[in-house]
Motif scaffolding. Structure first.
Motif, PDB file in Angstrom:
ATOM      1  N   ALA A 114       0.823  -1.211   0.000  1.00  0.00           N
ATOM      2  CA  ALA A 114       0.000   0.000   0.000  1.00  0.00           C
ATOM      3  C   ALA A 114       0.857   1.261   0.000  1.00  0.00           C
ATOM      4  N   ARG A 115       2.023   1.217   0.660  1.00  0.00           N
ATOM      5  CA  ARG A 115       2.972   2.343   0.649  1.00  0.00           C
ATOM      6  C   ARG A 115       2.289   3.659   1.019  1.00  0.00           C
ATOM      7  N   ASP A 116       1.482   3.644   2.057  1.00  0.00           N
ATOM      8  CA  ASP A 116       0.714   4.837   2.393  1.00  0.00           C
ATOM      9  C   ASP A 116       1.524   5.746   3.300  1.00  0.00           C
ATOM     10  N   PRO A 117       1.741   7.003   2.911  1.00  0.00           N
ATOM     11  CA  PRO A 117       2.590   7.907   3.698  1.00  0.00           C
ATOM     12  C   PRO A 117       1.991   8.293   5.041  1.00  0.00           C
ATOM     13  N   ARG A 118       0.707   8.014   5.252  1.00  0.00           N
ATOM     14  CA  ARG A 118       0.084   8.346   6.541  1.00  0.00           C
ATOM     15  C   ARG A 118       0.456   7.354   7.638  1.00  0.00           C
ATOM     16  N   VAL A 119       1.030   6.240   7.258  1.00  0.00           N
ATOM     17  CA  VAL A 119       1.408   5.195   8.225  1.00  0.00           C
ATOM     18  C   VAL A 119       2.776   5.517   8.803  1.00  0.00           C
ATOM     19  N   SER A 120       2.859   5.554  10.138  1.00  0.00           N
ATOM     20  CA  SER A 120       4.125   5.870  10.808  1.00  0.00           C
ATOM     21  C   SER A 120       5.018   4.663  10.967  1.00  0.00           C
ATOM     22  N   ALA A 121       4.422   3.475  11.194  1.00  0.00           N
ATOM     23  CA  ALA A 121       5.210   2.267  11.441  1.00  0.00           C
ATOM     24  C   ALA A 121       4.326   1.044  11.220  1.00  0.00           C
ATOM     25  N   MET A 122       4.975  -0.107  11.013  1.00  0.00           N
ATOM     26  CA  MET A 122       4.247  -1.355  10.802  1.00  0.00           C
ATOM     27  C   MET A 122       4.789  -2.454  11.700  1.00  0.00           C
ATOM     28  N   VAL A 123       3.864  -3.319  12.139  1.00  0.00           N
ATOM     29  CA  VAL A 123       4.193  -4.562  12.833  1.00  0.00           C
ATOM     30  C   VAL A 123       3.555  -5.676  12.013  1.00  0.00           C
ATOM     31  N   LEU A 124       4.371  -6.562  11.430  1.00  0.00           N
ATOM     32  CA  LEU A 124       3.873  -7.567  10.503  1.00  0.00           C
ATOM     33  C   LEU A 124       4.310  -8.963  10.923  1.00  0.00           C
ATOM     34  N   THR A 125       3.372  -9.899  10.936  1.00  0.00           N
ATOM     35  CA  THR A 125       3.694 -11.295  11.241  1.00  0.00           C
ATOM     36  C   THR A 125       3.402 -12.158  10.014  1.00  0.00           C
ATOM     37  N   GLY A 126       4.358 -13.003   9.668  1.00  0.00           N
ATOM     38  CA  GLY A 126       4.161 -13.940   8.570  1.00  0.00           C
ATOM     39  C   GLY A 126       3.899 -13.299   7.228  1.00  0.00           C
ATOM     40  N   ALA A 127       4.414 -12.096   7.005  1.00  0.00           N
ATOM     41  CA  ALA A 127       4.169 -11.389   5.736  1.00  0.00           C
ATOM     42  C   ALA A 127       5.034 -11.973   4.627  1.00  0.00           C
ATOM     43  N   ARG A 128       4.434 -12.222   3.479  1.00  0.00           N
ATOM     44  CA  ARG A 128       5.194 -12.662   2.314  1.00  0.00           C
ATOM     45  C   ARG A 128       5.810 -11.446   1.642  1.00  0.00           C
ATOM     46  N   THR A 129       7.118 -11.480   1.471  1.00  0.00           N
ATOM     47  CA  THR A 129       7.828 -10.343   0.883  1.00  0.00           C
ATOM     48  C   THR A 129       8.370 -10.664  -0.504  1.00  0.00           C
ATOM     49  N   ALA A 130       8.096 -11.866  -0.995  1.00  0.00           N
ATOM     50  CA  ALA A 130       8.577 -12.306  -2.306  1.00  0.00           C
ATOM     51  C   ALA A 130       7.554 -13.293  -2.867  1.00  0.00           C
ATOM     52  N   PRO A 131       7.585 -13.558  -4.173  1.00  0.00           N
ATOM     53  CA  PRO A 131       6.615 -14.484  -4.755  1.00  0.00           C
ATOM     54  C   PRO A 131       6.681 -15.877  -4.122  1.00  0.00           C
TER      55      PRO A 131
END
Length: 255
Positions: A114-131
């Motif tokens: 989403a690359r939304d500039p309103r977001v200050s930080a993210m906490v992600l579990t089990g996120a796929r970062t590649a195909p």
């Protein structure tokens, strides 16, 4: 504010079912759930939300289009990104100045894209970062795959408030698309990535390894943590996830 069920408007006018909780008028954690999950994530998001509220944040959990109690729509990354941005529009209109995302699995991947500039930080579990390439015959019923192949869409039976999830070929292709360098290098916010290392979950080990290779593209503040003994669901480790998430946001998106 006690937990309140509300309705939001997502991408293309689809109604999104949501739960808003907490009294902080300036800092909020918005949750993004997994592929065919919902705003409760089998109770895991409910527990995490309670921990964030205890830590001084407001929270918002919502069902993406086509999931949970939200309106029907094909489930694709494009729609989810649009839904998330529409939700952030509402959060901004409410007056929140500090916004964090807590995403799991597909919700984590969508948060990154989403690359939304309103977001200050993210906490992600089990996120796929590649195909990731799946043999879908091992994951979806034959009649659902036949419907996608012959009619362009298939209905996978669902539970709870919804009868089915509407899947298309794009729903499946989304897992195997996206260049990690292009996606991750465009994220200029601090991201905390968490993965389990349970030996019985080789897929989680694989996506954790992919994320480790992609860390060089994220901001220098970003970190990757291993939740020892956890599988992709993080079940049984929710308090540990919450502890890390709260500590991360207190630094990068204070309540």
């Amino acid at each position: 504010m006690n937990a309140a069920e509300i309705a939001l408007t997502g991408a293309h006018g689809v109604r999104l079912a949501a739960i808003r909780e907490g009294d902080n008028p300036e800092a909020i954690v918005v949750f993004a759930h997994g592929f065919l999950s919902d705003k409760h994530a089998q109770g895991r998001f409910d527990r995490l939300s309670a921990r964030y509220v205890e830590a001084g944040y407001s929270t918002l959990r919502f069902d993406f289009s086509g999931c949970g109690a939200s309106g029907n729509a094909p489930i694709t990354d494009r729609r989810r990104i649009d839904d998330l941005r529409a939700v952030l529009d509402q959060v901004e209109a409410w007056g929140f100045r500090r916004i964090a995302l807590h995403g799991h699995s597909k919700g984590g991947s969508v948060s990154l894209r989403a690359r939304d500039p309103r977001v200050s930080a993210m906490v992600l579990t089990g996120a796929r970062t590649a195909p990731v390439y799946y043999d879908w015959s091992k994951h979806l019923p034959a009649d659902v795959l036949a419907g996608i192949r012959t009619r362009g869409r298939g209905r996978k039976p669902a539970g709870g408030p919804r009868a089915f999830h509407l899947l298309t070929q794009q729903s499946l292709d989304d897992f195997a698309t996206g260049d990690p360098q292009e996606i991750l290098s465009a994220v200029d916010r601090p991201v905390l990535l968490m993965y389990g290392d349970a030996p019985h979950d080789p897929e989680e080990l694989m996506i954790a390894e992919q994320a480790a290779r992609g860390m060089r593209y994220l901001s220098v503040e970003s970190r990757l943590l291993t939740i020892h003994g956890a599988d992709h669901s993080m079940a049984g480790h929710i308090d540990e996830v919450a502890d890390h998430g709260i500590a991360w946001l207190r630094t990068h998106c204070p309540p």
